[in-house]
Structure formats: structure tokens, C-alpha cells
Design a protein around this motif. Structure first.
Motif, PDB file in Angstrom:
ATOM      1  N   LEU A 189     107.618  91.919  71.125  1.00 44.14           N
ATOM      2  CA  LEU A 189     107.414  93.024  70.181  1.00 44.14           C
ATOM      3  C   LEU A 189     106.218  92.724  69.289  1.00 44.14           C
ATOM      4  O   LEU A 189     105.412  93.599  68.974  1.00 44.14           O
ATOM      5  CB  LEU A 189     108.674  93.238  69.334  1.00 44.14           C
ATOM      6  CG  LEU A 189     109.920  93.663  70.124  1.00 44.14           C
ATOM      7  CD1 LEU A 189     111.122  93.780  69.197  1.00 44.14           C
ATOM      8  CD2 LEU A 189     109.674  94.979  70.838  1.00 44.14           C
ATOM      9  N   SER A 243     103.048  93.555  71.016  1.00 43.30           N
ATOM     10  CA  SER A 243     102.711  94.989  70.975  1.00 43.30           C
ATOM     11  C   SER A 243     102.100  95.352  69.630  1.00 43.30           C
ATOM     12  O   SER A 243     101.107  96.078  69.567  1.00 43.30           O
ATOM     13  CB  SER A 243     103.962  95.844  71.197  1.00 43.30           C
ATOM     14  OG  SER A 243     104.469  95.605  72.478  1.00 43.30           O
ATOM     15  N   ILE A 251     105.626 100.775  70.032  1.00 42.46           N
ATOM     16  CA  ILE A 251     106.682  99.965  70.651  1.00 42.46           C
ATOM     17  C   ILE A 251     107.525 100.827  71.568  1.00 42.46           C
ATOM     18  O   ILE A 251     108.172 101.780  71.131  1.00 42.46           O
ATOM     19  CB  ILE A 251     107.524  99.298  69.563  1.00 42.46           C
ATOM     20  CG1 ILE A 251     106.587  98.394  68.783  1.00 42.46           C
ATOM     21  CG2 ILE A 251     108.714  98.556  70.174  1.00 42.46           C
ATOM     22  CD1 ILE A 251     107.120  97.182  68.219  1.00 42.46           C
ATOM     23  N   THR A 310     114.692  97.992  71.559  1.00 40.17           N
ATOM     24  CA  THR A 310     114.826  97.162  70.359  1.00 40.17           C
ATOM     25  C   THR A 310     116.281  97.087  69.913  1.00 40.17           C
ATOM     26  O   THR A 310     116.579  96.657  68.798  1.00 40.17           O
ATOM     27  CB  THR A 310     113.975  97.736  69.195  1.00 40.17           C
ATOM     28  OG1 THR A 310     114.390  99.092  68.989  1.00 40.17           O
ATOM     29  CG2 THR A 310     112.502  97.706  69.495  1.00 40.17           C
ATOM     30  N   LEU A 353     109.787  96.040  62.085  1.00 41.98           N
ATOM     31  CA  LEU A 353     108.674  96.356  62.983  1.00 41.98           C
ATOM     32  C   LEU A 353     107.661  97.273  62.300  1.00 41.98           C
ATOM     33  O   LEU A 353     106.452  97.076  62.410  1.00 41.98           O
ATOM     34  CB  LEU A 353     109.198  97.011  64.265  1.00 41.98           C
ATOM     35  CG  LEU A 353     110.108  96.120  65.114  1.00 41.98           C
ATOM     36  CD1 LEU A 353     110.668  96.907  66.297  1.00 41.98           C
ATOM     37  CD2 LEU A 353     109.337  94.894  65.610  1.00 41.98           C
TER      38      LEU A 353
END
Ligand code: 6R9
Length: 655
Positions: free
Chosen positions: A625, A628, A635, A639, A648
Motif C-alpha cells: 500500500l 502505491s 489504492i 484494504t 492511507l
């Protein structure tokens, strides 16, 4: 590792009494295993495991890489963990010291654990559960959680424990993939003073469809909260077991009979059901407890992992019980009611061996530095004699703090490298035999043929980083991926190595002088910046070595036009997250620090500050993640297994 790296030899008194005492004893075991692997594993399997029918064949490689071990022998895992100890006179010995979230303590003897497991096993049989059927266990840390695993093993049912923090969706996928006939859960779970759902999540998972194989949901009562109940599918565990006999004839199974499936993420695709076999797995669980933890009759062992992870399988549910040890099982979290909880429990229960994860240590360092009252120095930790670390590389700064402040400078730290797929420790110090170097998992467990090779499988000289492989099969290795043998073969015994070597998926380097292994991170995490190969871990380690400023750091690569890859660091500071000019100044300070620690080439191009890092519920940083985010991509990955999905967005915004 440099020439100046500190060396910590085994404490003399501990070494004198250790099961593997001194480096020469370690070397003799390695030599025995190298000279005759089958003779070595066969000898140990007779010593450490109780067999109903003794095996006459040690290794059957006729279907390699689907290796089989001890395959004409029969045994039962639960008999080995329970009756075998009772027959040795340990019936009244405490098997589990269970401490609930609120601090309530329950002691369970080997005899009591046997009775509980037998009653559950009889209840499962009465519901028609047979040898080979799959049972999903979705429970928190509890006596019944351990007893349920033992009960499945007793009747030859294959358990698949799903961590109690996984979402309904993740649970559904696992139930569907196993084709389980039954789910065992609890009304609720309690963590950090909060009541959280379990049964409601099972209902949600089953409602999502694809779980037609499930005939019953068996519910343990933890909090007594009212939960939706669907007769005749749902049944209360206590009502089921109350009328059952305390005797239950074990199902004697072949050594290769699957003991459990445990789902783990690969670098791509859906989670895979790692399948372990009964005989070989139990051998390694018992043997590693005996040698790596030097477990003895009067030890109080505490592994802080959850039974939803492999560490909780091998080092709670099976290994310590195989040896008749006493262990602590903890329901709660390290920070409740405060971040002194671990230290308080070690003091209260006189724990002698403590096994936890670097991520927990790092967060407790941060807490102790912020609040002196939860510093380990405030507690009596004199009972400790051995410390362990697992799950990720432990950076030297955290290692040193753990050694000094938790171990009082006298306890060896066993930094145990292994994986869900390996069943137990692969590369690890033995506390009475191995000189320690912070940040290195040191040497292979005797019998494990670990090596560092290049892309074509040629072994590299010490001092040169490469791919970690295992050159010989070992008893507790993964047998297959449930329902997907081709994924197993391709993923773990790839063509590049002519299908001969097990591929761990990690990079490693051996010290040029000592041959000690250092894990450099997953091989997909190795960066190449201007033609220089670097482990992300190395840079992370440098960042967290700035102990006055940095609490945690994760480093990933992102494509860069000029240098190939650029280094991107995500950093959590020991102070509030900086922004604007302050962030720029601190980022520069850190870049210069890394340049000083490793070299200018290791300077992160980007540094982003966050309140935290995206982590799985087992505490692993989700680097894919971060990759990214580093690339500036949206994303798209799943998740749902994240502990803190909101982080995030914050990390994506800070630049
Ligand atoms: C037991 C467990 C396996 C991956 C493994 C590696 C990392 C685990 C480590 C370590 C460096 C250690 N890992 N222990 N890296 N030093 N002592 O954690 O199993 O959840 O399957 O994870 O964890 O990258 O490949 P699992």
C-alpha cells in the motif's frame, strides 16, 4: 553488520544448563543433520513425538516437492499435547495461566484442559464432524480457543483459525475456501476494555453466500451479551458440552493427515490456505520449544501472539503443550489499561521466557519514553531468562532497548526467523549456544539447510546479498496450498531453481566472517537505486536508529526516471506529526542522518510523516500500500485486513 558490531555471548550459567549447551554442541547437531538428514530427523521424531504406530520411513520424496514425512506412522496431536503429559505425571500441572482483558486470572491444569478438549470433541462428533472435515475457529484468545483447536485435532478434523480481527468478508472467503462444515465462535470478544462482536460477524459472513457447507455455528459465551441466534443452525457451546463424557478416544491419524489450514497473504492473489501435516509439524513445534526457548519443567512461557497467527499455533496451541510446559495466554492488548501491561504481567506471573514482536517493542519504547510510569524499569522483571522476537526484522536500536530494559542485560534474545509456511523456527540463535549480534537472526536451526543464492539458484559467497532458500525438505514444511497444488509448486519450488529449493520470499545476506544471516526484507522490497542494491530494512533501521526523533519508519521504492528506483520513507515521529516548514526541516535532518549512517546513496528522496503506518492486525506494515502511495497511485488493493485504514488518506496527502 560491521566489524565493530557488538557481540553478546550466551550467559555462562544459562549456557551450562541449556538443552543445546555451547557452540560446539550446536555444530555437532548441524554436522549430524548434514551427514544423514533422515537419520537425524528420524531420531528426533522418536524422541519428541509419541506414536501410536511407529514409522519406518522418514522422508518420502517420490512426489517432490510434495514431500512426506514419517508417512507410515500414526499418531494424534491432542494425545501428544495432553494425555502424554498426564501419563508423565503432569496432570495437576498448570498448562495455561489465562489472563483476561480485565486482569482476571484462571489457571487450567493439563487434566482440566484434557477434559475440556474431550467434551468439545465429543460434542463435535455428536454433530457429525469427522476426520478430514474442516472446522473454522473464529475466536479471541481464550481457554476455549485453545481447547477447540485441541478438540479438532483429537477427532482428526482440520481446523482453520481465523484471527478475530478479520472482517466478515475476509472470514467468508476463508470459510468458503475451506468448505468448513462448522464454525466455532463466541458471542463477543473483549479487547482494551471494549466489547467487540464475533458472532454477529459470523452471521454477516455466512449471509454473504458461498458458505452452504456450514451446518452449524457453535457459540461460546464470553460476555453474555444478547446476540442473534438462528435455530437449528446455531448452538451454545456450553449446552453442547455439558452432557458429554470427559473421555474421548483420539482418532489415530497418519502422520501426513492435515492438522490445520492457516490463511496467509502472498505478494499477489487471494490469501492462500497453508496446509500443515500432523507428524512433522508437531516434531518441529516441540523441538524448537526445547532448543530455541530452552523450555524446562519450571519455566513460565509467554508468547504474546494471537492463536489466529502461525506463532499462536506453534508457540501456544501446540509446542509448549507438547513439552508439558506452563504458559500464559493473554486476552487483551499491550496498551490496556496502560502500556505497562506486559511488564506488569511478567512480574505478576513470574514469566521466564517472553516472546513478542518488534512492532510491539517499538510501540512500548515510545510509550515508555513518553511516560516513565510504564517504563519496564518500574517493574520487577528478574524472573525473565530468555527473550524472543518474531514477525519482522528487529532493528538494532529496538533490540538493544529490549535487551537492556526488559532483559536487564542478562537475557539472550532469540530473533527467530520463520514463516507460516515453515511451521516453526528456521534461522534463530539458540540461547545457550549462539553469540548474538543485534539485528541478525544468526544461524539456521540444526537440520535446516538455509542458503543465500542468486536468481539462478547458485549459492553466493558470504557477504553477498541474495535470495533466501532452503535446500533440503524439513518435517514441518508446508505440504500444499489447500485446493491449489499448482500455486504451491510454482510459488515455493520455482522453475528458476529447477524445483529443488524452497523459496522463502525473503532476501538475506550472510556476514562475511561469521556466516550469520541477516534478513534484508521480502525480495520484492529490494531496491535498486542507480545500480546499487539496498534492503529497505537497512534504511528503515537507519531511520529508527535516530532514537530521539523517530518512532517507526517504513521504506519502499518507486520508479524514477534517472535512478531507476527512488527511495520513499514513511516516518512516524516521537512528537506530533510536523507540517509545512517544520516537516521540510525535519525531512532534511533525516536525509542527512541516513546519509551519515549508510551513505548518500541511501538518502530517501521522499519523506512523508504520518501519525502511524498502515498495518495488518498482526502488526505487519503493508508495504504494498505504501508503494502505491509513493507512486501517487489510487489504492485499488483490498484494504479490509488493515488495522487503521484511515491512515492511507493522511499519508497520501502529506507530501
Ligand atoms: C512467523 C511469522 C513471515 C515473514 C517472513 C519475513 C518476516 C518473520 C522474522 C522476519 C526478519 C525475523 N519475518 N520473522 N523477518 N526477522 N525474525 O511471522 O510468519 O506471518 O508468515 O510472516 O515475516 O519476511 O517471510 P508470517
Amino acid at each position: 553488520m560491521s566489524d565493530t558490531a557488538a557481540l553478546y555471548p550466551p550467559p555462562t550459567a544459562l549456557a551450562a544448563k541449556a538443552h543445546v549447551s555451547g557452540r560446539a554442541a550446536y555444530d555437532r547437531l548441524v554436522a549430524e543433520a548434514d551427514a544423514d538428514p533422515e537419520g537425524y530427523w528420524g531420531r528426533l521424531a522418536r524422541e519428541y513425538v509419541g506414536w501410536k504406530t511407529p514409522f519406518t520411513r522418514v522422508l518420502d520424496d517420490s512426489r517432490a516437492p510434495f514431500f512426506e514425512w514419517f508417512n507410515d506412522g500414526t499418531l494424534n496431536a491432542s494425545w501428544n499435547c495432553l494425555e502424554r503429559n498426564i501419563e508423565r505425571g503432569l496432570g495437576a500441572k498448570t498448562a495455561l495461566i489465562f489472563e483476561a482483558d480485565d486482569g482476571a486470572v484462571t489457571h487450567v491444569s493439563y487434566r482440566q484442559l484434557l477434559v475440556r478438549a474431550n467434551r468439545i470433541a465429543n460434542a463435535l462428533r455428536a454433530l457429525g464432524v469427522k476426520k478430514g472435515d474442516r472446522v473454522v475457529i473464529y475466536m479471541a484468545m481464550s481457554i476455549d480457543g485453545v481447547a477447540a483447536m485441541q478438540a479438532c485435532a483429537r477427532i482428526g478434523a482440520i481446523h482453520s483459525v481465523v484471527f478475530g480481527g478479520f472482517s466478515a468478508h475476509a472470514l467468508r472467503d476463508r470459510i468458503a475456501d475451506t468448505g468448513a462444515c462448522l464454525v466455532i465462535t463466541a458471542d463477543q470478544q473483549v479487547r482494551g476494555g471494549k466489547q467487540l462482536p464475533l458472532k454477529a460477524i459470523v452471521d454477516e459472513a455466512l449471509a454473504q453466500g458461498g458458505c452452504a457447507s456450514v451446518r452449524h455455528v457453535v457459540v461460546a459465551r464470553r460476555t453474555g451479551a444478547a446476540v442473534p441466534f438462528q435455530a437449528p443452525r446455531d448452538l451454545w457451546l456450553n449446552e453442547l458440552v455439558d452432557g458429554q463424557s470427559e473421555h474421548c478416544e483420539p482418532e489415530w491419524v497418519e502422520a501426513e493427515h492435515p492438522l490445520f489450514l492457516l490463511y496467509t497473504s502472498g505478494s499477489t492473489g487471494t490469501p492462500k490456505g497453508v496446509q500443515h501435516a500432523t507428524g512433522g509439524y508437531l516434531l518441529h513445534a516441540a523441538l524448537t520449544c526445547h532448543w530455541t526457548f530452552d523450555m524446562k519443567a519450571d519455566d513460565i512461557f509467554w508468547c504474546t501472539a494471537d492463536i489466529g497467527w502461525v506463532t499462536g499455533h506453534t508457540y501456544i496451541a501446540y509446542g509448549p503443550l507438547m513439552l508439558g510446559a506452563t504458559q500464559i495466554v493473554f486476552e487483551g492488548v499491550p496498551t490496556y489499561p496502560d502500556a505497562g501491561r506486559f511488564w506488569k504481567m511478567i512480574e505478576a506471573h513470574r514469566a521466564t521466557i517472553f516472546y513478542t514482536a518488534p512492532t510491539a517493542i517499538r510501540s512500548l519504547i515510545k510509550a515508555a519514553e513518553a511516560n516513565e510510569a510504564v517504563h519496564p524499569a518500574r517493574y520487577d522483571l528478574a524472573s525473565l531468562r530468555i527473550l524472543g522476537s518474531v514477525g519482522e526484522p528487529i532493528n538494532p536500536a529496538a533490540w538493544t532497548w529490549y535487551h537492556q530494559h526488559v532483559g536487564g542485560g542478562r537475557c539472550p534474545i532469540v530473533d527467530t526467523f520463520w514463516q507460516t509456511e515453515t511451521g516453526g523456527h528456521m534461522i534463530t540463535p539458540l540461547p545457550g549456544a549462539t553469540d548474538l549480534v543485534p539485528g541478525s537472526c544468526t544461524l539456521p536451526f540444526p537440520g535446516i539447510a538455509a542458503a543465500v543464492v542468486d536468481e539462478t539458484g547458485n549459492e553466493l559467497p558470504w557477504g553477498q546479498g541474495g535470495i533466501l532458500v532452503v535446500k533440503r525438505p524439513w518435517p514441518s514444511m508446508i505440504r500444499t496450498i489447500w485446493g491449489n497444488p499448482e500455486r504451491f509448486r510454482k510459488g515455493y519450488f520455482p522453475e528458476e531453481f529447477q524445483g529443488r529449493y524452497y523459496l522463502a520470499g525473503d532476501g538475506a545476506i550472510r556476514d562475511a566472517k561469521t556466516g550469520y544471516f541477516t534478513i534484508t526484507g521480502r525480495i520484492d522490497d529490494v531496491l535498486n537505486v542507480s545500480g546499487h542494491r539496498m534492503g529497505t530494512m537497512e534504511i528503515e533501521s537507519a531511520l529508527v536508529a535516530k532514537t530521539d526523533l523517530v518512532a517507526e519508519a517504513a521504506v519502499v521504492g518507486r520508479p524514477d526516471d534517472t535512478t531507476g528506483e527512488a527511495i520513499c520513507a514513511f516516518v512516524v515521529l516521537k512528537r506530533p506529526r510536523p507540517t509545512g516548514e517544520e516537516a521540510k526541516a525535519l525531512a532534511n535532518e533525516l536525509r542527512n542522518w541516513v546519509a551519515k549512517e549508510i551513505g548518500p546513496i541511501a538518502k530517501p528522496k521522499d519523506i512523508r510523516f504520518g501519525d502511524n503506518l498502515p498495518k495488518t492486525r498482526s502488526g505487519k506494515i503493508m508495504r504494498r500500500l505504501l508503494r502505491s502511495i509513493a507512486k501517487g497511485e489510487a489504492i485499488t488493493q483490498d484494504t479490509s485486513t488493515l488495522e487503521n485504514p484511515a491512515i492511507l488518506e493522511q499519508l497520501a496527502q502529506t507530501n
